[in-house]
Write a protein that holds these residues in place. Structure first.
Motif, mmCIF file in Angstrom:
data_model
loop_
_atom_site.group_PDB
_atom_site.id
_atom_site.type_symbol
_atom_site.label_atom_id
_atom_site.label_comp_id
_atom_site.label_asym_id
_atom_site.label_seq_id
_atom_site.Cartn_x
_atom_site.Cartn_y
_atom_site.Cartn_z
ATOM 1 N N MET A 18 21.141 3.871 4.707
ATOM 2 C CA MET A 18 21.379 3.296 3.385
ATOM 3 C C MET A 18 20.068 3.259 2.596
ATOM 4 O O MET A 18 19.539 2.174 2.332
ATOM 5 C CB MET A 18 21.938 1.884 3.548
ATOM 6 N N PRO A 19 19.493 4.398 2.264
ATOM 7 C CA PRO A 19 18.206 4.364 1.565
ATOM 8 C C PRO A 19 18.380 3.747 0.180
ATOM 9 O O PRO A 19 19.298 4.094 -0.552
ATOM 10 C CB PRO A 19 17.807 5.836 1.462
ATOM 11 N N SER A 20 17.567 2.811 -0.156
ATOM 12 C CA SER A 20 17.595 2.234 -1.500
ATOM 13 C C SER A 20 16.172 1.843 -1.840
ATOM 14 O O SER A 20 15.276 1.872 -1.000
ATOM 15 C CB SER A 20 18.494 1.004 -1.546
ATOM 16 N N LEU A 21 15.986 1.464 -3.062
ATOM 17 C CA LEU A 21 14.668 1.022 -3.508
ATOM 18 C C LEU A 21 14.140 -0.072 -2.590
ATOM 19 O O LEU A 21 12.976 -0.098 -2.209
ATOM 20 C CB LEU A 21 14.798 0.515 -4.946
ATOM 21 N N PHE A 22 15.054 -0.986 -2.184
ATOM 22 C CA PHE A 22 14.611 -2.156 -1.419
ATOM 23 C C PHE A 22 14.201 -1.796 -0.002
ATOM 24 O O PHE A 22 13.331 -2.411 0.571
ATOM 25 C CB PHE A 22 15.720 -3.214 -1.428
ATOM 26 N N ASN A 23 14.855 -0.752 0.557
ATOM 27 C CA ASN A 23 14.497 -0.347 1.914
ATOM 28 C C ASN A 23 13.070 0.163 1.990
ATOM 29 O O ASN A 23 12.480 0.207 3.062
ATOM 30 C CB ASN A 23 15.426 0.762 2.407
ATOM 31 N N SER A 24 12.532 0.597 0.854
ATOM 32 C CA SER A 24 11.192 1.158 0.909
ATOM 33 C C SER A 24 10.116 0.086 0.770
ATOM 34 O O SER A 24 8.938 0.372 0.865
ATOM 35 C CB SER A 24 11.039 2.238 -0.163
ATOM 36 N N VAL A 25 10.520 -1.155 0.530
ATOM 37 C CA VAL A 25 9.539 -2.240 0.465
ATOM 38 C C VAL A 25 9.277 -2.708 1.897
ATOM 39 O O VAL A 25 10.183 -3.173 2.571
ATOM 40 C CB VAL A 25 10.074 -3.424 -0.383
ATOM 41 N N PRO A 26 8.040 -2.547 2.383
ATOM 42 C CA PRO A 26 7.798 -2.916 3.782
ATOM 43 C C PRO A 26 7.888 -4.429 3.998
ATOM 44 O O PRO A 26 7.365 -5.200 3.192
ATOM 45 C CB PRO A 26 6.388 -2.398 4.064
ATOM 46 N N THR A 27 8.582 -4.825 5.056
ATOM 47 C CA THR A 27 8.667 -6.244 5.403
ATOM 48 C C THR A 27 7.562 -6.510 6.416
ATOM 49 O O THR A 27 7.441 -5.785 7.395
ATOM 50 C CB THR A 27 10.038 -6.535 6.051
ATOM 51 N N PRO A 28 6.747 -7.523 6.192
ATOM 52 C CA PRO A 28 5.628 -7.759 7.122
ATOM 53 C C PRO A 28 6.102 -8.279 8.483
ATOM 54 O O PRO A 28 7.174 -8.873 8.577
ATOM 55 C CB PRO A 28 4.784 -8.805 6.403
ATOM 56 N N PRO A 29 5.308 -8.066 9.514
ATOM 57 C CA PRO A 29 5.619 -8.625 10.835
ATOM 58 C C PRO A 29 5.724 -10.141 10.735
ATOM 59 O O PRO A 29 5.037 -10.765 9.920
ATOM 60 C CB PRO A 29 4.424 -8.231 11.694
ATOM 61 N N ARG A 30 6.556 -10.714 11.572
ATOM 62 C CA ARG A 30 6.859 -12.140 11.430
ATOM 63 C C ARG A 30 7.030 -12.787 12.806
ATOM 64 O O ARG A 30 7.630 -12.200 13.701
ATOM 65 C CB ARG A 30 8.169 -12.266 10.650
ATOM 66 N N ARG A 31 6.505 -13.990 12.958
ATOM 67 C CA ARG A 31 6.739 -14.789 14.150
ATOM 68 C C ARG A 31 8.033 -15.566 13.906
ATOM 69 O O ARG A 31 8.109 -16.369 12.966
ATOM 70 C CB ARG A 31 5.565 -15.746 14.359
ATOM 71 N N ILE A 32 9.054 -15.297 14.728
ATOM 72 C CA ILE A 32 10.368 -15.919 14.551
ATOM 73 C C ILE A 32 10.365 -17.324 15.162
ATOM 74 O O ILE A 32 10.977 -18.248 14.646
ATOM 75 C CB ILE A 32 11.462 -15.067 15.264
ATOM 76 N N ALA A 33 9.728 -17.442 16.313
ATOM 77 C CA ALA A 33 9.626 -18.713 17.047
ATOM 78 C C ALA A 33 8.446 -18.549 17.996
ATOM 79 O O ALA A 33 7.840 -17.470 18.043
ATOM 80 C CB ALA A 33 10.915 -18.959 17.834
ATOM 81 N N SER A 34 8.147 -19.582 18.772
ATOM 82 C CA SER A 34 7.028 -19.468 19.707
ATOM 83 C C SER A 34 7.271 -18.308 20.685
ATOM 84 O O SER A 34 8.307 -18.250 21.346
ATOM 85 C CB SER A 34 6.874 -20.781 20.478
ATOM 86 N N GLY A 35 6.353 -17.359 20.726
ATOM 87 C CA GLY A 35 6.478 -16.221 21.649
ATOM 88 C C GLY A 35 7.470 -15.154 21.218
ATOM 89 O O GLY A 35 7.791 -14.249 21.985
ATOM 90 N N VAL A 36 7.971 -15.247 19.984
ATOM 91 C CA VAL A 36 8.966 -14.274 19.500
ATOM 92 C C VAL A 36 8.451 -13.627 18.218
ATOM 93 O O VAL A 36 8.152 -14.314 17.246
ATOM 94 C CB VAL A 36 10.337 -14.934 19.220
ATOM 95 N N ALA A 37 8.354 -12.288 18.236
ATOM 96 C CA ALA A 37 7.833 -11.573 17.069
ATOM 97 C C ALA A 37 8.786 -10.461 16.657
ATOM 98 O O ALA A 37 9.378 -9.783 17.501
ATOM 99 C CB ALA A 37 6.458 -10.979 17.389
#
Ligand SMILES: O=C(O)CCC(=O)C(=O)O
Ligand SMILES: [Fe+2]
Length: 215
Positions: free
Chosen positions: A1-20
């Protein structure tokens, strides 16, 4: 589903302790390569495990170690885990530890011994479960290619809420370890038709988990 929004990189994220969650860990070319490798390794081997609760909707193939009837009991497999999985596993853990520092103590010692290849047809799901067959408390490194999936992570005691719901897209890395190593998790649904055109799959999703089994 390529769209304008898919090309915006989402930064890495810590979801919870020990979860990335590291979106876009694999480039499109690497995704395609992983699909080809997974296909070569699993041709003629993919099986839907039979559980007491019924036959799973996900197809699995294991290298390095494998389970027989009980998904939480491993034995050495006659099929070796490929070297590339060792490198991807270590690189994945190192990238995850950048945002979830609780994973840092495992980076130097992580010894991947097993590759599990899961194939999800578009309607497949995986119920909430714990990855409990490994003696090692080393983190689980997980890669997704193909259709986007809803990944749900709960707590270590039971399947109850609250849950962290994460959308895993093609190329994403997810690592869970530390105090959430034994957290219940599962995939309640896929988003069929969301896969990138050149990822190497026509439909569905491949998930690879790279695991250390022994202490
Ligand atoms: O497909 C996923 O993202 C999760 C797979 C999983 O939990 C497992 O294979 O144990
Ligand atoms: Fe799991």
């Amino acid at each position: 589903m390529p769209s304008l929004f898919n090309s915006v990189p989402t930064p890495p994220r810590r979801i919870a302790s020990g979860v990335a969650h590291v979106p876009g860990f694999l480039s499109l070319e690497q995704q395609h390569d992983v699909v080809e490798k997974a296909r070569d390794l699993s041709r003629g081997h993919m099986k839907r495990p039979e559980l007491k609760s019924g036959t799973m909707s996900v197809y699995m193939h294991m290298l390095g170690y494998r389970t027989l009837a009980n998904l939480n009991h491993y034995e050495r497999s006659p099929l070796d885990m490929p070297q590339w999985a060792l490198h991807v596993g270590r690189a994945g853990l190192a990238a995850a530890a950048e945002v979830a520092p609780e994973l840092q103590p495992w980076v130097a010692s992580f010894k991947p011994e097993m590759l599990l290849i899961n194939y999800y047809p578009p309607t497949a799901t995986m119920g909430l479960h714990q990855d409990a067959g490994e003696e090692s408390e080393a983190p689980i490194v997980s890669l997704s290619v193909g259709d986007s999936a809803l990944f749900r992570l709960g707590n270590c005691e039971n399947r109850n809420r609250p849950w962290h719901d994460v959308q895993l897209q093609s190329g994403d890395l997810l690592v869970f370890g530390g105090e959430n190593r034994r957290a219940f998790h599962g995939v309640p649904k896929l988003y069929p038709g969301t896969l990138p055109a050149d990822c190497g799959l026509r439909e569905g999703r491949i998930n690879l988990t790279i695991r250390q089994v022994n202490l």
